[in-house]
Design a protein around this motif. Structure first.
Motif, PDB file in Angstrom:
ATOM      1  N   ASP A 169     -36.774 -54.111 -16.686  1.00 57.25           N
ATOM      2  CA  ASP A 169     -36.289 -52.929 -15.966  1.00 57.25           C
ATOM      3  C   ASP A 169     -35.084 -53.268 -15.098  1.00 57.25           C
ATOM      4  O   ASP A 169     -34.106 -52.518 -15.046  1.00 57.25           O
ATOM      5  CB  ASP A 169     -37.400 -52.349 -15.080  1.00 57.25           C
ATOM      6  N   TYR A 170     -35.167 -54.393 -14.400  1.00 57.14           N
ATOM      7  CA  TYR A 170     -34.056 -54.790 -13.530  1.00 57.14           C
ATOM      8  C   TYR A 170     -32.773 -54.982 -14.323  1.00 57.14           C
ATOM      9  O   TYR A 170     -31.700 -54.508 -13.927  1.00 57.14           O
ATOM     10  CB  TYR A 170     -34.399 -56.068 -12.771  1.00 57.14           C
ATOM     11  N   LEU A 171     -32.856 -55.694 -15.440  1.00 55.82           N
ATOM     12  CA  LEU A 171     -31.659 -55.938 -16.250  1.00 55.82           C
ATOM     13  C   LEU A 171     -31.116 -54.639 -16.849  1.00 55.82           C
ATOM     14  O   LEU A 171     -29.916 -54.508 -17.077  1.00 55.82           O
ATOM     15  CB  LEU A 171     -31.987 -56.929 -17.358  1.00 55.82           C
ATOM     16  N   THR A 172     -32.004 -53.669 -17.071  1.00 50.97           N
ATOM     17  CA  THR A 172     -31.595 -52.394 -17.656  1.00 50.97           C
ATOM     18  C   THR A 172     -30.946 -51.473 -16.639  1.00 50.97           C
ATOM     19  O   THR A 172     -29.915 -50.849 -16.908  1.00 50.97           O
ATOM     20  CB  THR A 172     -32.806 -51.691 -18.291  1.00 50.97           C
ATOM     21  N   TYR A 173     -31.543 -51.383 -15.450  1.00 49.77           N
ATOM     22  CA  TYR A 173     -31.103 -50.397 -14.453  1.00 49.77           C
ATOM     23  C   TYR A 173     -30.395 -51.007 -13.242  1.00 49.77           C
ATOM     24  O   TYR A 173     -29.699 -50.297 -12.510  1.00 49.77           O
ATOM     25  CB  TYR A 173     -32.297 -49.584 -13.953  1.00 49.77           C
ATOM     26  N   GLY A 174     -30.613 -52.280 -12.993  1.00 45.77           N
ATOM     27  CA  GLY A 174     -30.074 -52.895 -11.790  1.00 45.77           C
ATOM     28  C   GLY A 174     -31.028 -52.828 -10.622  1.00 45.77           C
ATOM     29  O   GLY A 174     -30.702 -53.245  -9.511  1.00 45.77           O
ATOM     30  N   TYR A 175     -32.235 -52.319 -10.844  1.00 43.85           N
ATOM     31  CA  TYR A 175     -33.302 -52.258  -9.838  1.00 43.85           C
ATOM     32  C   TYR A 175     -34.626 -52.157 -10.580  1.00 43.85           C
ATOM     33  O   TYR A 175     -34.659 -51.947 -11.798  1.00 43.85           O
ATOM     34  CB  TYR A 175     -33.109 -51.058  -8.897  1.00 43.85           C
ATOM     35  N   VAL A 176     -35.722 -52.304  -9.851  1.00 42.37           N
ATOM     36  CA  VAL A 176     -37.054 -52.218 -10.452  1.00 42.37           C
ATOM     37  C   VAL A 176     -37.687 -50.899 -10.025  1.00 42.37           C
ATOM     38  O   VAL A 176     -38.068 -50.729  -8.867  1.00 42.37           O
ATOM     39  CB  VAL A 176     -37.945 -53.393 -10.014  1.00 42.37           C
ATOM     40  N   PRO A 177     -37.821 -49.929 -10.939  1.00 42.99           N
ATOM     41  CA  PRO A 177     -38.365 -48.623 -10.565  1.00 42.99           C
ATOM     42  C   PRO A 177     -39.866 -48.673 -10.260  1.00 42.99           C
ATOM     43  O   PRO A 177     -40.617 -49.441 -10.870  1.00 42.99           O
ATOM     44  CB  PRO A 177     -38.114 -47.756 -11.805  1.00 42.99           C
ATOM     45  N   ALA A 178     -40.290 -47.847  -9.303  1.00 46.59           N
ATOM     46  CA  ALA A 178     -41.701 -47.684  -8.992  1.00 46.59           C
ATOM     47  C   ALA A 178     -42.414 -47.081 -10.214  1.00 46.59           C
ATOM     48  O   ALA A 178     -41.802 -46.355 -10.997  1.00 46.59           O
ATOM     49  CB  ALA A 178     -41.869 -46.775  -7.777  1.00 46.59           C
ATOM     50  N   PRO A 179     -43.690 -47.392 -10.391  1.00 45.28           N
ATOM     51  CA  PRO A 179     -44.564 -48.126  -9.460  1.00 45.28           C
ATOM     52  C   PRO A 179     -44.528 -49.643  -9.638  1.00 45.28           C
ATOM     53  O   PRO A 179     -45.184 -50.357  -8.896  1.00 45.28           O
ATOM     54  CB  PRO A 179     -45.947 -47.588  -9.828  1.00 45.28           C
ATOM     55  N   ARG A 180     -43.744 -50.133 -10.582  1.00 43.43           N
ATOM     56  CA  ARG A 180     -43.707 -51.564 -10.842  1.00 43.43           C
ATOM     57  C   ARG A 180     -42.936 -52.286  -9.740  1.00 43.43           C
ATOM     58  O   ARG A 180     -42.065 -51.729  -9.087  1.00 43.43           O
ATOM     59  CB  ARG A 180     -43.056 -51.810 -12.203  1.00 43.43           C
ATOM     60  N   ALA A 181     -43.267 -53.552  -9.497  1.00 41.48           N
ATOM     61  CA  ALA A 181     -42.516 -54.432  -8.605  1.00 41.48           C
ATOM     62  C   ALA A 181     -42.207 -55.708  -9.373  1.00 41.48           C
ATOM     63  O   ALA A 181     -42.806 -55.983 -10.414  1.00 41.48           O
ATOM     64  CB  ALA A 181     -43.304 -54.741  -7.336  1.00 41.48           C
ATOM     65  N   ILE A 182     -41.289 -56.527  -8.878  1.00 43.86           N
ATOM     66  CA  ILE A 182     -40.837 -57.690  -9.632  1.00 43.86           C
ATOM     67  C   ILE A 182     -41.940 -58.718  -9.829  1.00 43.86           C
ATOM     68  O   ILE A 182     -41.941 -59.443 -10.821  1.00 43.86           O
ATOM     69  CB  ILE A 182     -39.602 -58.343  -8.949  1.00 43.86           C
ATOM     70  N   PHE A 183     -42.910 -58.780  -8.909  1.00 43.56           N
ATOM     71  CA  PHE A 183     -43.995 -59.747  -9.046  1.00 43.56           C
ATOM     72  C   PHE A 183     -45.252 -59.088  -9.606  1.00 43.56           C
ATOM     73  O   PHE A 183     -45.599 -57.955  -9.247  1.00 43.56           O
ATOM     74  CB  PHE A 183     -44.318 -60.396  -7.702  1.00 43.56           C
ATOM     75  N   GLU A 184     -45.930 -59.814 -10.475  1.00 45.79           N
ATOM     76  CA  GLU A 184     -47.193 -59.353 -11.052  1.00 45.79           C
ATOM     77  C   GLU A 184     -48.193 -59.026  -9.942  1.00 45.79           C
ATOM     78  O   GLU A 184     -48.313 -59.755  -8.963  1.00 45.79           O
ATOM     79  CB  GLU A 184     -47.791 -60.452 -11.941  1.00 45.79           C
ATOM     80  N   GLY A 185     -48.916 -57.928 -10.110  1.00 50.32           N
ATOM     81  CA  GLY A 185     -49.993 -57.588  -9.190  1.00 50.32           C
ATOM     82  C   GLY A 185     -49.564 -56.754  -7.997  1.00 50.32           C
ATOM     83  O   GLY A 185     -50.401 -56.196  -7.294  1.00 50.32           O
ATOM     84  N   ILE A 186     -48.256 -56.677  -7.750  1.00 47.34           N
ATOM     85  CA  ILE A 186     -47.754 -55.853  -6.654  1.00 47.34           C
ATOM     86  C   ILE A 186     -47.202 -54.562  -7.238  1.00 47.34           C
ATOM     87  O   ILE A 186     -46.573 -54.567  -8.295  1.00 47.34           O
ATOM     88  CB  ILE A 186     -46.656 -56.590  -5.866  1.00 47.34           C
ATOM     89  N   ARG A 187     -47.450 -53.464  -6.559  1.00 51.80           N
ATOM     90  CA  ARG A 187     -46.893 -52.187  -6.997  1.00 51.80           C
ATOM     91  C   ARG A 187     -46.373 -51.412  -5.793  1.00 51.80           C
ATOM     92  O   ARG A 187     -46.688 -51.728  -4.651  1.00 51.80           O
ATOM     93  CB  ARG A 187     -47.941 -51.357  -7.739  1.00 51.80           C
ATOM     94  N   LYS A 188     -45.553 -50.401  -6.090  1.00 54.61           N
ATOM     95  CA  LYS A 188     -45.019 -49.530  -5.043  1.00 54.61           C
ATOM     96  C   LYS A 188     -45.717 -48.180  -5.127  1.00 54.61           C
ATOM     97  O   LYS A 188     -45.910 -47.653  -6.236  1.00 54.61           O
ATOM     98  CB  LYS A 188     -43.518 -49.332  -5.213  1.00 54.61           C
ATOM     99  N   LEU A 189     -46.062 -47.630  -3.990  1.00 50.80           N
ATOM    100  CA  LEU A 189     -46.553 -46.259  -3.974  1.00 50.80           C
ATOM    101  C   LEU A 189     -45.354 -45.350  -4.199  1.00 50.80           C
ATOM    102  O   LEU A 189     -44.356 -45.441  -3.487  1.00 50.80           O
ATOM    103  CB  LEU A 189     -47.211 -45.943  -2.632  1.00 50.80           C
ATOM    104  N   PRO A 190     -45.402 -44.455  -5.206  1.00 49.33           N
ATOM    105  CA  PRO A 190     -44.243 -43.588  -5.478  1.00 49.33           C
ATOM    106  C   PRO A 190     -43.998 -42.603  -4.341  1.00 49.33           C
ATOM    107  O   PRO A 190     -44.880 -42.323  -3.531  1.00 49.33           O
ATOM    108  CB  PRO A 190     -44.665 -42.850  -6.763  1.00 49.33           C
ATOM    109  N   PRO A 191     -42.784 -42.049  -4.276  1.00 48.61           N
ATOM    110  CA  PRO A 191     -42.503 -41.021  -3.272  1.00 48.61           C
ATOM    111  C   PRO A 191     -43.408 -39.805  -3.442  1.00 48.61           C
ATOM    112  O   PRO A 191     -43.959 -39.562  -4.532  1.00 48.61           O
ATOM    113  CB  PRO A 191     -41.045 -40.649  -3.555  1.00 48.61           C
TER     114      PRO A 191
END
Length: 633
Positions: free
Chosen positions: A183-205
């Motif tokens: 995702d990062y290489l595709t968009y330049g950022y990591v979209p929610a709910p995923r995070a760069i590290f396994e096991g961590i997630r973001k709560l969406p807006p």
């Protein structure tokens, strides 16, 4: 603005090992240098760092409890309608101890439960522990201004404003999620709910999470609907909408002027920031303090326009020129952003916030104006593509334009009007897939071609277009092409790029940034207007321009859109070239663990020759290399 963290467990064990919560709180000190607080009880632990904005007394301290101590809250953000909430709650018998917005949220929760989020006007990420019901409530604001990361494991759920706080717990892994990297290489950022590290997630807006012994329940409490309420050809309705827009803009700006500390604004000289500054000047008895950043001359330098507008409204202006040596701060930016973040405008934003903090503690910005009022150039392209797409039936359009797209060369040195490869490819695709293609930074390089074989295998056929498709799930997809693109930007680009950039860059310097254009009442009004009122022919933000004319003047409205990106192409080909060749493309680089270095070297030669413009790719890779060294190596 503040930093929050904590955790919960329901099996009787300790939430954190000794010293871990303290380390989490300490890692967020930049978000709140003025005060800190911790609360522990059976099954829950809450941590807080405070940046004092409202109610500087001890009554504004957090974690904050209700009078009997059965409900506690940690809250990051600002709620602008807290006085209205207070008046209502006081009629219901609630007794206030101070005048902070936190206290109004706390009592509103007691009064309305999890419906509290629907009553809040502002930006926030918060956690509420309800001792009586034995539940933890997490929530984020509608637009996604304030972040919230979550980790679950070993019977615990942990949360924090920034990922670095979660990483203070030794049980949280630093293993890269292959899909997040894609995702990062595709968009330049990591979209929610995923995070760069396994096991961590973001709560969406616009989402809340209820956590109990029985499990967790996540729900979206607000969605923006792009359904026109008026006929685009109705002139009387358009005139009424213009008047309503004027009032809503004034209302949104005035609501964000309350502060017990110095307040100012970012100013680029464009229509968005100039409108905000002009309305601040009209509502204030003293000169507005403004902050502006430039790049040392050139056609894209916004400083001259910002300087001229500041003089026009009598603002107290501060300026800074960011030169290539400013990129030595890249390590600091990677530390503050936690995840790799490939938008190069993070550099000037970082310095803009640093400069602004010398004068003020709160700054208003024009963020959200392009998304709400159709300011981006790609909205025009979406309308053109839609018209062309309708000329040829689907069964014929895909094969025909697909062949033409494959034959069309990718010549970045040609004038833009002669570059047809993206257009032809998009015309061969369904609308949502075409939006994903447009957003893909690697569309003409190919993600698979730059990944090492073992990383490709670990993706298991994952399609990086998934975040785009997810943005259209469980929602009525707008028929209008401009509204469809705005919907995607509101769900993806705005919260995952723009607002991440502003939050991390501002919090790096303990600066609170408020965005009037992200007032949800204003967003809902804008979404009800036909897209033709915003994008009229080649004129973007048409209705906003008409409303703002008396405030900002014709000269500001005539200026073309310049964006907020540094001259990254020149930096990469000149001053930063040794850094790319000696660090990034070395066999022992961090990136070499994930990417085919020979392929990257070949692409670098193509870029340096001028055949292709691969600035986005190599900036993203340089950021990833620096980020990896900061957080893993």
């Amino acid at each position: 603005m503040c930093g929050i963290c904590g955790g919960v467990r329901f099996d009787g064990g300790e939430v954190f090992a000794p010293g871990v919560l303290e380390a989490m709180v300490a890692s967020l000190e930049h978000r709140g240098p003025d005060d800190a607080g911790i609360h522990r009880e059976e099954g829950v632990a809450l941590g807080f760092r405070r940046l004092e904005i409202l109610d500087l007394s001890e009554h504004g301290r957090q974690p904050m409890a209700n009078p009997d101590g059965t409900v506690r809250i940690v809250f990051n953000g600002e709620v602008y309608n807290h006085r209205e909430l207070r008046r209502d709650l006081e009629t219901r018998g609630y007794r206030y101890r101070g005048h902070s917005d936190t206290e109004s949220i706390l009592y509103r929760y007691e009064d309305r439960g999890t419906e509290v989020f629907c009553d809040l006007l502002g930006m926030f990420a918060l956690a509420i522990w309800d001792q009586r019901r034995r539940r933890l409530i997490l929530g984020r604001d509608r637009a996604g201004k304030k972040p919230l990361y979550i980790w679950e494991g070993g019977g615990r759920l942990l949360f924090a404003s920034e990922m670095k706080a979660l990483l203070a717990d030794p049980e949280v892994s630093r293993e890269i999620d292959p899909r997040a990297l894609a995702d990062y290489l595709t968009y330049g950022y990591v979209p929610a709910p995923r995070a760069i590290f396994e096991g961590i997630r973001k709560l969406p807006p616009a989402t809340s999470l209820e956590v109990t012994r029985a499990g967790s329940t996540q729900r979206r409490y607000w969605s923006l609907s792009f359904e026109p309420a008026w006929d685009a050809s109705d002139r009387k309705a358009r005139n009424r909408a213009k008047k309503e827009l004027e009032g809503r803009l004034e209302e949104a700006v005035e609501a964000r002027l309350e502060s017990d500390v110095p307040l100012g604004a970012f100013l680029s000289g464009g229509v968005d920031s100039s409108t905000v500054v002009a309305l601040m000047a009209r509502a204030s008895d003293s000169p507005v303090r403004t902050a502006s950043v430039g790049f040392g001359g050139g056609a894209d330098d916004e400083l001259p326009a910002a300087r001229e507008f500041a003089k026009r409204v009598g603002a107290e202006a501060s300026e800074m020129v960011v030169r290539p040596d400013a990129l030595e701060a890249l390590e600091k930016i990677c530390w503050h952003f936690d995840e790799p973040f490939g938008d190069p405008s993070a550099v000037p934003t970082y310095y803009l916030c640093k400069m602004a903090r010398r004068q003020v503690t709160v700054a208003l910005s024009g963020d959200g104006g392009d998304e709400a009022f159709a300011g981006y150039r790609h909205y025009r392209f979406e309308r053109i593509e839609d018209r062309l797409r309708r000329l040829l039936p689907g069964p014929f359009r895909g094969p025909s334009f697909g062949v033409l797209a494959r034959l069309a060369p990718k010549w970045d040195w040609l004038p833009r009007v002669l570059r047809a490869k993206t257009l032809l490819t998009n015309l061969s695709l369904a609308p949502e897939r075409a939006l994903a293609h447009s957003a893909d930074r690697l569309k003409f390089v190919g993600l698979a071609s730059i990944l090492r074989p073992e990383l490709r295998e670990s993706l298991g056929g994952y399609d990086p277009a998934e975040p785009v498709f997810r943005a259209f799930e469980k929602t009525r997809v707008p028929v209008d092409p401009v509204s469809r693109a705005q919907h995607l930007d509101m769900r993806l680009w705005l919260p995952e790029d723009i607002l991440v950039k502003v939050d991390r860059a501002s919090m790096a310097h303990s600066l609170e940034v408020r965005s009037p254009f992200l007032d949800h009442r204003l967003l809902e009004f804008a979404a009800r207007c036909p897209s033709e009122w915003w994008l009229s022919g080649a004129t973007s933000k048409a209705l906003l321009r008409e409303a703002a004319l008396p405030w900002v003047g014709e000269e500001t409205l005539r200026r073309g859109k310049q964006g907020f990106s540094p001259p990254i192409e020149n930096w990469l080909r000149n001053e930063l070239r040794p850094r790319i060749e000696d660090e990034l493309l070395a066999r022992g680089s961090r990136s070499a663990r994930y990417l085919e270095i020979d392929r990257m070297r070949s692409l670098w030669k193509i870029h340096c020759s001028g055949q292709r413009d691969l600035c986005d790719l190599f900036w993203c890779l340089m950021v990833f290399e620096t980020w990896h060294r900061t957080w893993i190596s």
